[in-house]
Design a protein around this motif. Structure first.
Motif, PDB file in Angstrom:
ATOM      1  N   ILE A   1       0.841  -1.194   0.000  1.00 34.92           N
ATOM      2  CA  ILE A   1       0.000   0.000   0.000  1.00 34.92           C
ATOM      3  C   ILE A   1       0.877   1.247   0.000  1.00 34.92           C
TER       4      ILE A   1
ATOM      5  N   VAL B   1      -5.260   4.877  -1.992  1.00 39.31           N
ATOM      6  CA  VAL B   1      -4.756   4.085  -3.113  1.00 39.31           C
ATOM      7  C   VAL B   1      -5.970   3.417  -3.748  1.00 39.31           C
ATOM      8  N   ALA B   2      -6.580   4.141  -4.702  1.00 38.96           N
ATOM      9  CA  ALA B   2      -7.826   3.640  -5.269  1.00 38.96           C
ATOM     10  C   ALA B   2      -7.658   3.201  -6.716  1.00 38.96           C
ATOM     11  N   GLY B   3      -6.605   3.635  -7.348  1.00 44.06           N
ATOM     12  CA  GLY B   3      -6.428   3.305  -8.757  1.00 44.06           C
ATOM     13  C   GLY B   3      -5.109   2.601  -8.955  1.00 44.06           C
TER      14      GLY B   3
ATOM     15  N   LYS C   1      -6.498  -0.057   5.743  1.00 42.55           N
ATOM     16  CA  LYS C   1      -6.699  -0.966   4.621  1.00 42.55           C
ATOM     17  C   LYS C   1      -8.143  -1.019   4.173  1.00 42.55           C
ATOM     18  N   PHE C   2      -9.036  -0.816   5.133  1.00 40.96           N
ATOM     19  CA  PHE C   2     -10.443  -1.081   4.858  1.00 40.96           C
ATOM     20  C   PHE C   2     -11.176   0.123   4.282  1.00 40.96           C
ATOM     21  N   GLU C   3     -10.634   1.310   4.531  1.00 42.17           N
ATOM     22  CA  GLU C   3     -11.280   2.512   4.006  1.00 42.17           C
ATOM     23  C   GLU C   3     -10.455   3.057   2.854  1.00 42.17           C
ATOM     24  N   GLY C   4     -10.591   2.422   1.689  1.00 48.91           N
ATOM     25  CA  GLY C   4      -9.909   2.928   0.505  1.00 48.91           C
ATOM     26  C   GLY C   4      -8.404   2.865   0.543  1.00 48.91           C
ATOM     27  N   GLN C   5      -7.844   1.944   1.321  1.00 50.89           N
ATOM     28  CA  GLN C   5      -6.387   1.814   1.399  1.00 50.89           C
ATOM     29  C   GLN C   5      -5.764   3.201   1.578  1.00 50.89           C
TER      30      GLN C   5
END
Lengths: 367, 358
Positions: A59, A225-227, A187-191
């Motif tokens: 991440i 980190v969404a993309g 980790k759980f909220e949009g990294q």
């Protein structure tokens, strides 16, 4: 996994070859109870920890992906995992580098914290090792490092624990020089990767911030980190089962009708090449670090009976299955089962050996 | 049995696919066509010329060229048939138009789309089919469904009164199919996979989730409107796919260059919430769909999933998921077939309501 020292292991083997070996085996047999469960729990726990650690590392690397937003706006990009591991010294998990300003950020990731003290001590030790070997690192990355910041990166759930610890220790003995920075990952909220700036007791706000204002601003807001993500197959610290599965998935083919070559036959040089490629291992010295990883895979594989030598240059994967799907499933299962069995044996040996020495102190001196 | 002939279209120069469809809407009627008219929809990354070349390599011959439309013939030892084909140049959607038999000849077209590396048959998501039916019923209250198949998807969390954990399929024939489908949806949480819709005095058509539309009689225009929707949906799908990328970035320092591997995903937004307890079902679903699992790590709290898989065709990619979305990260040049397969896997095994984020 055995806690017997190498000398003790030698002694154990020596006793095995004597008439007293019978009594030793009997003692070991008495210590097998519960060892399967213990070994299973330890294996699963180690695997889980390694996966959690890898996730954190990936991440952070992805947040600083070259070509990504953070890199474009601040100039800081992910360069390598485990900097200086090739020298065998204590090292950080990530090297983030800004080629324009020549500033570096060394990141230590801790996915769980039994003791914040150990985590901070690890950072300090790795930092010392870095300064001792700075010239080597500069030569390896092909650039000067003008300044360095040290970061401890943890899951958001344990940030408070770390902050409290730092508050306590910095009160008692404030460290000379720049203070340890804290990054937290959710980790759980949009990294989301975020700079944690609220360490209580730090009088100067910039003690918790980066020297680079843009970087501080972006990270304090939080970066999701969404993309775009950085892809890493495995690193020097990854769990051997994960490393093995990745190698097997790449090098073992699926049997095709009419194919005469055995799909489970792997060329040793291919294994080394795969592990030595920075595109798989994400390390600037992949050419040095890779062969060691490959060797560990091969030796472990042979010891667990999963790999059998086939001539000087090849290995055969000794696992059932024709399709890659079946082969991989079986490989993972066999690796786990055999590693656990080996651990359970070693635990029993340890218990049995110690009990044997207590019972027959005189027979022990074969050193 | 009399040999079937492809429905007649005179030699004309059609400027593009929509103008061909306008012509069909105006000139084709049920009585003129042997059997029903079947439209097979697919996606391709190939250019129009490349697509035609590939078709010819696979046994299709070009009988006539009618501008943007091609009249193809296929002959093998097992079967022979003819079809028209169009390709929308801006979206990569291809449509085959034939009146040969669905069970005998049409499967060859599907087979071509399924096995070509750069093409794939379109599938209609179950909610899309439901919407099509609802819209027809809104405009024509006497709309009936006389034949349908409906199934409960393993990943479905839609409400079901009775035994929601049972995976099931219903096949039904009757004049009250619309009401029955509603009742089955309510009681068993099933969704339609195919249906034959009859609007008395207006149109009789079939819609099959595997990308096939059938015209039996009446206003062909209605069927072509549904096709238009499918074309739009496909264009959206291709756009989502084209947003994914695999790139090896050259990180440059003063003296050296280092390759850093990056991947940009295709994202699917879920309608339902995924939980850690769903991981086993996902693992099973991956296995059922023929994926080789290289690694799978999952954590609770809400959900973090990171897996690496290899598809049946040997395409390797990563899957990341949280409670609300699933992402597919290519490990190599993005491959349309792999992507469509994965999309189908998510609809089948994770959430039939999943939607692509464009």
């Amino acid at each position: 996994m055995s806690k017997l020292t190498p000398e003790e292991v030698k002694e154990l083997e020596a006793i095995r070859g004597t008439p007293a070996g019978k009594d030793l085996e009997a003692e070991i047999a008495k210590h097998t109870e519960g060892k399967d469960e213990q070994a299973t729990a330890a294996f699963d726990d180690n695997l889980k920890r390694a996966q959690q650690h890898d996730a954190l590392v990936k991440i952070v690397a992805s947040a600083f992906a070259p070509g990504g937003d953070l890199f474009t706006t601040t100039g800081f990009g992910f360069l390598s995992t485990d900097p200086l591991v090739e020298l065998g010294c204590k090292n950080f998990d990530l090297l983030i580098f800004n080629p324009k300003t020549k500033k570096a950020i060394l990141v230590e990731c801790k996915s769980s914290l039994a003791s914040p003290g150990t985590a901070v001590a690890d950072c300090r030790e790795s930092e010392k090792a870095f300064h001792l070997n700075k010239a080597s690192l500069e030569a390896a990355i092909g650039d000067n490092i003008v300044s360095v910041e040290v970061v401890l990166c943890v899951p958001a759930e344990i940030t408070q624990k770390v902050a409290r610890y730092l508050e306590e220790t910095e009160k008692v003995a404030p460290a000379a020089g720049p203070k340890l920075k804290i990054w937290q990952v959710n980790k759980f909220e949009g990294q989301a990767l975020q700079l944690f700036t609220l360490v209580p007791g730090r009088a100067k706000p910039f003690d918790s911030q980066h020297a680079d204002g843009t970087l501080t601003r972006k990270l304090a807001d939080g970066v999701k980190v969404a993309g775009l993500e950085v892809l890493i197959q495995f690193g020097p610290q990854s769990h051997p089962q994960e490393v093995g599965a990745s190698i097997v998935a790449t090098l073992v083919g699926t049997a095709k009708p009419g194919d005469t070559a055995d799909p489970k036959r792997m060329r040793i040089s291919d294994i080394v090449a795969y592990c030595s490629d920075q595109r798989n291992v994400a390390h600037y010295a992949a050419a040095t670090v890779g062969p060691k990883i490959a060797d560990r895979f091969i030796q472990e594989g042979k010891q667990l009976g999963l790999l059998k030598p086939d001539g000087k240059e090849h290995l055969l994967l000794a696992v059932d299955g024709k399709s890659l799907r079946t082969i991989l499933t079986n490989y993972r299962r066999e690796f786990r089962d055999r590693a656990i069995a080996r651990s359970a044996r070693r635990l029993a040996e340890e218990g049995g050996f110690r009990a044997f020495k207590q019972r027959y102190p005189g027979l022990g001196s074969y050193a | 049995m009399e040999p079937i002939e492809l429905f007649a279209v005179p030699q004309k120069d059609f400027a593009d696919a929509p103008s061909f469809r306008s012509y069909l809407a105006a000139h084709v009627q049920a009585g003129m066509v042997d059997n029903a008219l079947t439209l097979v929809v697919g996606l391709t990354k190939r250019t129009p010329q490349d697509f035609l070349d590939t078709l010819q390599l696979r046994g299709f011959k070009i009988k006539r060229k009618l501008g943007a439309v091609h009249h193809l013939e296929y002959a093998s030892t097992e079967t022979s048939f003819a079809t028209f084909v169009t390709q929308e140049t801006d979206s990569g959607v291809v449509v085959f138009y034939t009146n040969f038999r669905k069970t005998e000849e049409v499967p060859k077209i599907k087979e071509f789309l399924e096995t070509d590396e750069h093409s794939y048959p379109l599938f209609f998501r179950p909610y899309v089919m439901q919407e099509v039916l609802d819209q027809l019923a809104d405009q024509h209250p006497e709309t009936q469904v006389i034949d349908f198949t409906a199934k409960r998807y393993p990943g479905s969390r839609s409400l079901a009164k009775l035994r929601p954990d049972t995976t099931r399929t219903f096949s039904y024939w009757g004049n009250d199919g619309r009401e029955t489908l509603q009742e089955l949806e309510f009681n068993y949480g099933v969704l339609p996979t195919r249906m034959i819709v009859d609007v008395p005095g207006h149109v009789k058509l079939g819609i099959d989730g595997r990308g096939i539309l059938t015209y039996y009689r009446g206003h062909l225009k209605t069927v072509l409107e549904i096709l238009g929707r499918a074309v739009d949906e496909s264009a959206r799908t291709i756009r989502a796919f084209e947003g994914s990328r695999f790139q090896v970035f050259a990180f440059q320092t003063a003296g050296r260059e280092f390759p850093i591997v990056t991947s940009t995903p295709v994202q699917l937004r879920l309608q339902r919430t995924l939980a850690f307890t769903d991981v086993d079902a996902i693992r099973q679903g991956l296995d059922d769909h023929g994926y080789a699992v290289v690694s799978l790590a999952a954590e609770e709290g809400s959900l973090y999933l990171d897996a690496e898989v290899v598809s049946k065709q040997g395409q390797r990619f990563r899957i990341k998921a949280n409670d609300r979305s699933v992402r597919m990260l290519p490990e190599g040049t993005p491959h349309l077939g792999s992507f469509m397969e994965f999309y189908e896997f998510v609809i089948d095994s994770v959430d039939p309501g999943a939607e692509l984020v464009v």
